[in-house]
Design an enzyme around this catalytic site. Structure first.
Site, short mmCIF file in Angstrom:
data_model
loop_
_atom_site.label_atom_id
_atom_site.label_comp_id
_atom_site.label_asym_id
_atom_site.label_seq_id
_atom_site.Cartn_x
_atom_site.Cartn_y
_atom_site.Cartn_z
CD GLU A 34 -3.01 -0.57 -0.19
OE1 GLU A 34 -3.05 0.59 -0.61
OE2 GLU A 34 -3.63 -1.50 -0.74
CE1 TYR A 90 -6.69 3.58 -0.59
CE2 TYR A 90 -4.32 3.62 -0.21
CZ TYR A 90 -5.43 3.04 -0.77
OH TYR A 90 -5.29 1.90 -1.51
CG ASP A 118 -7.87 3.60 -4.85
OD1 ASP A 118 -9.10 3.65 -5.10
OD2 ASP A 118 -7.12 2.75 -5.35
#
Ligand code: SF4
Length: 358
Positions: A46, A129, A147
């Protein structure tokens, strides 16, 4: 979200999860269907995937887990080695935070990532996020990770005409409602992103393959490709400077570690002048530690677009005597450059200079 009836949401979730079960892509960090994800792999991927693509990240991810199989191994690594392995992925503050985060997870959490979104948010380099993505993908906790892919799908599905970034709260609310109470939070997060990455693509969305086509408002309105709208970007200022290929009698070249805080902190560079917005003034700059004549422009330059400015560096060669090393300077053979953390801009300048210098 009044625009989609609550009763429809379960059906939409089932449709998306069914589609994901049939079409999920294999990725090195993704757990096989029905298997538990490795939180270290999820976190690493990520952080790497911010600002770049799955294809670019693949080899970097494999390199990292090869060098540092666990978060404890990464915590124990030297920052220089982490920056070298990261070189080319850009946004180097992320690599420094990655290293810090590994150390905090190891020292404060016994080498296990916390599962809770709030606890994840307190770790270095993890924003809203990433916290939501890790909580849901690694731990199957309900969390909504929005996203760019999810933004696009929601804007279109709900036909949100308001431009980004103003539309962000409406998109977030829409995403939260579409995800609410779904039975498989980790898969749902990945399915949502995957739909945007592979079907609801920026150009020419493949609506005929979309599990949500029956209810999609933009598809019905015929304006999917125009969404999400964005406010025009402000022009960035341009900056100019020179970068130097300086070699010694042994055929080594000079590189220099950046010690100042901020941009490229802790990375290596070819010696460079200051970067100025005034092109004329930049053309008059040189390096103080180079004595006498002997510097010449190689007629090539490198360009790079940073978040807040665009940079153009002219490449110069210095063939005079350069005996005194500046602060942070070292001599290395050109074939050793890959072992140093040079950002892509400097790698490119070195390749160009090595090809033309002589
Ligand atoms: S129907 Fe088309 S525009 Fe709507 S969500 Fe699916 S791919 Fe995107």
């Amino acid at each position: 979200m009044s625009r989609t009836k609550k009763t429809d949401v379960k059906g939409l979730q089932a449709g998306l999860l069914g589609w994901f079960d049939r079409h999920r892509r294999v990725m090195p960090w993704r757990a096989a269907k029905g298997k538990r994800a490795n939180p270290y792999h999820v976190w690493l991927s990520e952080i790497m995937l911010q600002q770049t693509t799955v294809v670019t990240v693949g080899p970097y991810f494999m390199k990292f887990i090869g060098l540092w199989p666990t978060v404890g191994d990464l915590a124990a690594a030297k920052l220089d080695d982490v920056l070298t392995a990261w070189a080319g992925l850009g946004y180097y503050a992320r690599a420094r935070n990655l290293h810090k985060c590994a150390q905090v997870v190891t020292s404060l959490h016994g080498g296990r990532f916390p599962a809770d979104e709030q606890a994840l948010l307190e770790l270095p380099g993890i924003g809203p996020y990433s916290a939501a993505a890790i909580a849901s993908i690694a731990f199957d906790r309900p969390a909504v990770a929005v996203d760019g892919n999810v933004e696009r799908v929601v804007s279109r599905f709900l036909n949100i005409e308001e431009p980004l970034p103003q539309s962000k709260p409406a998109i977030r609310d829409g995403a939260a409602l579409l995800a609410a109470g779904n039975p498989r939070p980790g898969d749902f997060t990945q399915a949502f992103m995957e739909l945007g990455a592979t079907v609801c693509t920026p150009r020419k969305p493949r609506c005929g393959l979309c599990p949500w086509q029956q209810d999609c408002k933009a598809r019905k309105a015929g304006n999917a490709e125009e969404l999400p709208r964005k406010l025009p970007k402000k022009a960035k200022p341009a900056k100019f400077g020179k970068v130097y290929w300086i070699s010694n009698a042994k055929g080594q070249v000079m590189i220099q570690k950046r010690t100042d805080k901020g941009l490229y902190e802790g990375m290596y560079q070819l010696p460079t002048t200051a970067w100025l917005t005034d092109k004329k003034a930049a053309a008059g700059l040189g390096l103080d530690f180079l004595k006498g004549k002997g510097a010449k422009a190689l007629g090539a330059s490198v360009k790079h677009s940073f978040t807040h400015f665009d940079l153009s560096l002219e490449i110069w060669q210095y063939s005079g005597r350069a005996t005194k090393l500046p602060a942070g300077g070292i001599w290395v053979y050109p074939d050793e450059l890959a072992s140093y953390a040079l950002p892509s801009l400097m790698q490119k300048a070195a390749r160009l200079a090595a090809g033309t210098a002589g």
